[in-house]
Motif scaffolding. Structure first.
Motif, PDB file in Angstrom:
ATOM      1  N   MET A   1      60.974 -57.474   2.945  1.00 41.93           N
ATOM      2  CA  MET A   1      60.004 -57.689   4.064  1.00 41.93           C
ATOM      3  C   MET A   1      58.151 -57.396   3.950  1.00 41.93           C
ATOM      4  N   LEU A   2      57.487 -58.087   4.117  1.00 37.01           N
ATOM      5  CA  LEU A   2      55.976 -57.146   3.520  1.00 37.01           C
ATOM      6  C   LEU A   2      55.428 -56.798   5.302  1.00 37.01           C
ATOM      7  N   GLN A   3      55.003 -55.959   4.845  1.00 36.14           N
ATOM      8  CA  GLN A   3      54.413 -54.993   5.722  1.00 36.14           C
ATOM      9  C   GLN A   3      52.917 -55.596   5.536  1.00 36.14           C
ATOM     10  N   LYS A   4      52.013 -55.744   6.831  1.00 34.43           N
ATOM     11  CA  LYS A   4      50.646 -55.335   7.390  1.00 34.43           C
ATOM     12  C   LYS A   4      50.274 -54.029   6.726  1.00 34.43           C
ATOM     13  N   PRO A   5      48.943 -54.441   5.576  1.00 36.50           N
ATOM     14  CA  PRO A   5      48.264 -53.224   5.118  1.00 36.50           C
ATOM     15  C   PRO A   5      47.283 -52.645   6.122  1.00 36.50           C
ATOM     16  N   GLU A   6      47.325 -50.904   6.355  1.00 36.56           N
ATOM     17  CA  GLU A   6      46.908 -50.602   6.943  1.00 36.56           C
ATOM     18  C   GLU A   6      45.352 -50.697   6.720  1.00 36.56           C
ATOM     19  N   PRO A   7      44.420 -51.109   8.071  1.00 36.07           N
ATOM     20  CA  PRO A   7      43.333 -50.812   7.623  1.00 36.07           C
ATOM     21  C   PRO A   7      42.749 -49.844   7.226  1.00 36.07           C
ATOM     22  N   GLN A   8      41.639 -50.559   6.030  1.00 37.51           N
ATOM     23  CA  GLN A   8      41.562 -48.987   5.439  1.00 37.51           C
ATOM     24  C   GLN A   8      39.559 -48.898   5.942  1.00 37.51           C
ATOM     25  N   ILE A   9      39.057 -47.280   5.733  1.00 38.66           N
ATOM     26  CA  ILE A   9      37.533 -47.384   6.402  1.00 38.66           C
ATOM     27  C   ILE A   9      37.087 -46.939   4.853  1.00 38.66           C
ATOM     28  N   GLN A  10      35.965 -48.018   3.818  1.00 40.37           N
ATOM     29  CA  GLN A  10      35.817 -47.557   2.790  1.00 40.37           C
ATOM     30  C   GLN A  10      34.117 -46.133   2.570  1.00 40.37           C
ATOM     31  N   VAL A  11      33.812 -45.638   2.159  1.00 46.52           N
ATOM     32  CA  VAL A  11      33.151 -45.231   1.881  1.00 46.52           C
ATOM     33  C   VAL A  11      32.054 -44.723   0.097  1.00 46.52           C
ATOM     34  N   ARG A  12      31.249 -44.842   0.519  1.00 48.52           N
ATOM     35  CA  ARG A  12      31.003 -44.169  -1.557  1.00 48.52           C
ATOM     36  C   ARG A  12      30.330 -42.770  -1.694  1.00 48.52           C
ATOM     37  N   ASP A  13      31.057 -42.143  -2.608  1.00 47.67           N
ATOM     38  CA  ASP A  13      30.543 -40.824  -2.826  1.00 47.67           C
ATOM     39  C   ASP A  13      30.512 -41.007  -3.715  1.00 47.67           C
ATOM     40  N   ARG A  50      29.568 -53.420  10.319  1.00 51.06           N
ATOM     41  CA  ARG A  50      28.032 -53.549  11.113  1.00 51.06           C
ATOM     42  C   ARG A  50      27.023 -53.402  10.210  1.00 51.06           C
ATOM     43  N   LEU A  51      27.083 -52.008  10.349  1.00 49.76           N
ATOM     44  CA  LEU A  51      25.467 -51.233   9.356  1.00 49.76           C
ATOM     45  C   LEU A  51      25.875 -51.169   8.391  1.00 49.76           C
ATOM     46  N   SER A  52      26.740 -51.649   7.358  1.00 58.86           N
ATOM     47  CA  SER A  52      26.545 -52.056   6.094  1.00 58.86           C
ATOM     48  C   SER A  52      27.605 -53.172   5.124  1.00 58.86           C
ATOM     49  N   PRO A  53      27.075 -53.898   5.812  1.00 55.62           N
ATOM     50  CA  PRO A  53      28.374 -55.460   6.381  1.00 55.62           C
ATOM     51  C   PRO A  53      29.216 -55.742   4.497  1.00 55.62           C
ATOM     52  N   THR A  54      28.074 -55.213   3.591  1.00 57.83           N
ATOM     53  CA  THR A  54      27.636 -55.940   1.892  1.00 57.83           C
ATOM     54  C   THR A  54      28.398 -55.229   0.702  1.00 57.83           C
ATOM     55  N   ALA A  55      29.345 -54.208   1.253  1.00 60.19           N
ATOM     56  CA  ALA A  55      29.112 -52.524   0.507  1.00 60.19           C
ATOM     57  C   ALA A  55      29.935 -51.756   1.446  1.00 60.19           C
ATOM     58  N   ALA A  56      30.511 -50.133   0.751  1.00 52.46           N
ATOM     59  CA  ALA A  56      30.990 -49.619   1.634  1.00 52.46           C
ATOM     60  C   ALA A  56      29.707 -48.580   1.588  1.00 52.46           C
ATOM     61  N   PRO A  57      29.162 -47.682   2.713  1.00 52.58           N
ATOM     62  CA  PRO A  57      28.329 -46.959   2.864  1.00 52.58           C
ATOM     63  C   PRO A  57      28.140 -46.013   2.056  1.00 52.58           C
ATOM     64  N   GLU A  58      27.039 -44.922   1.593  1.00 52.85           N
ATOM     65  CA  GLU A  58      27.309 -43.693   1.311  1.00 52.85           C
ATOM     66  C   GLU A  58      27.511 -42.705   2.531  1.00 52.85           C
ATOM     67  N   ARG A  59      28.048 -42.122   1.231  1.00 48.76           N
ATOM     68  CA  ARG A  59      28.503 -41.193   2.540  1.00 48.76           C
ATOM     69  C   ARG A  59      27.971 -40.357   2.594  1.00 48.76           C
ATOM     70  N   SER A  60      26.772 -39.402   1.717  1.00 46.23           N
ATOM     71  CA  SER A  60      25.467 -39.003   2.417  1.00 46.23           C
ATOM     72  C   SER A  60      23.998 -39.022   3.006  1.00 46.23           C
ATOM     73  N   GLN A  61      24.245 -40.547   3.228  1.00 47.25           N
ATOM     74  CA  GLN A  61      23.453 -41.575   4.298  1.00 47.25           C
ATOM     75  C   GLN A  61      24.213 -41.779   5.505  1.00 47.25           C
ATOM     76  N   ILE A  62      24.907 -40.473   5.928  1.00 43.61           N
ATOM     77  CA  ILE A  62      25.914 -41.612   7.329  1.00 43.61           C
ATOM     78  C   ILE A  62      25.485 -39.950   8.085  1.00 43.61           C
ATOM     79  N   SER A  63      25.301 -40.503   9.288  1.00 46.48           N
ATOM     80  CA  SER A  63      25.635 -39.213  10.726  1.00 46.48           C
ATOM     81  C   SER A  63      25.993 -39.498  11.204  1.00 46.48           C
TER      82      SER A  63
END
Length: 183
Positions: A1-13, A50-63
């Motif tokens: 049985m296939l399981q739905k993959p867990e949602p992921q948060i991505q950031v660029r480092d 919403r804030l970086s819809p086309t690519a993972a946001p750069e980790r160093s640019q997040i507050s």
């Protein structure tokens, strides 16, 4: 049985893309404030979309700003693991929000459960909708912090925290948070 993959948060480092699932954040924080971990997971996922819809946001640019204060360790640890904002000095714990005073974008004063996420100069505020935190949770948490909580109350508090986390993860985002645009 296939399981739905867990949602992921991505950031660029720098050149690397890092992915974090909810379970990863729980491994870092533990289950003590699992509801806070779930809140941070949902805010980061929605905010990045919403804030970086086309690519993972750069980790160093997040507050990140939180009204939960230093006892909001579930939120703090989840945000730190994904963004390293605390280590970089970009995590702010707004004490005025904790005191119940309105933050800059919270007209109704529910600052304790209000968060701001900024990515590369663009930001949104996320306010937890009224009524999602049960009065019993607040009462038992106060007893915990005052060291007057009994064992059966601690067990009940753990149950409520787990229930809150499941609710926060499963509910549609708009049922959980009101979004504030910040200029």
């Amino acid at each position: 049985m296939l399981q739905k993959p867990e949602p992921q948060i991505q950031v660029r480092d720098q050149q690397d893309i890092l992915s974090f699932g909810f379970d990863d954040l729980v491994k870092y924080h533990g289950r003590f404030n699992i509801g806070g971990v779930a809140m941070a997971f949902r805010v980061l996922a929605e905010g990045f979309a919403r804030l970086s819809p086309t690519a993972a946001p750069e980790r160093s640019q997040i507050s990140f700003k939180s009204g939960l204060g230093e006892k909001g360790t579930g939120v703090i640890d989840a945000v730190e693991m994904v963004t390293r904002a605390k280590t970089r000095g970009c995590l702010t714990l707004e004490q005025t929000w904790l005191a119940g005073k309105p933050g800059p974008a919270t007209p109704d004063g529910r600052g304790k459960y209000y968060f701001e996420l900024m990515v590369e100069g663009r930001q949104f505020g996320f306010e937890l909708r009224s009524g999602l935190i049960p009065a019993e949770f607040i009462e038992l948490t106060r007893k915990l912090h005052a060291a007057t909580i009994r064992e059966h109350e601690q067990q009940r508090l753990r149950q409520i925290k787990e229930y809150l986390a499941l609710t926060i993860l499963a509910a549609p985002f708009t049922d959980l948070f009101q979004l504030h645009t910040i200029d």
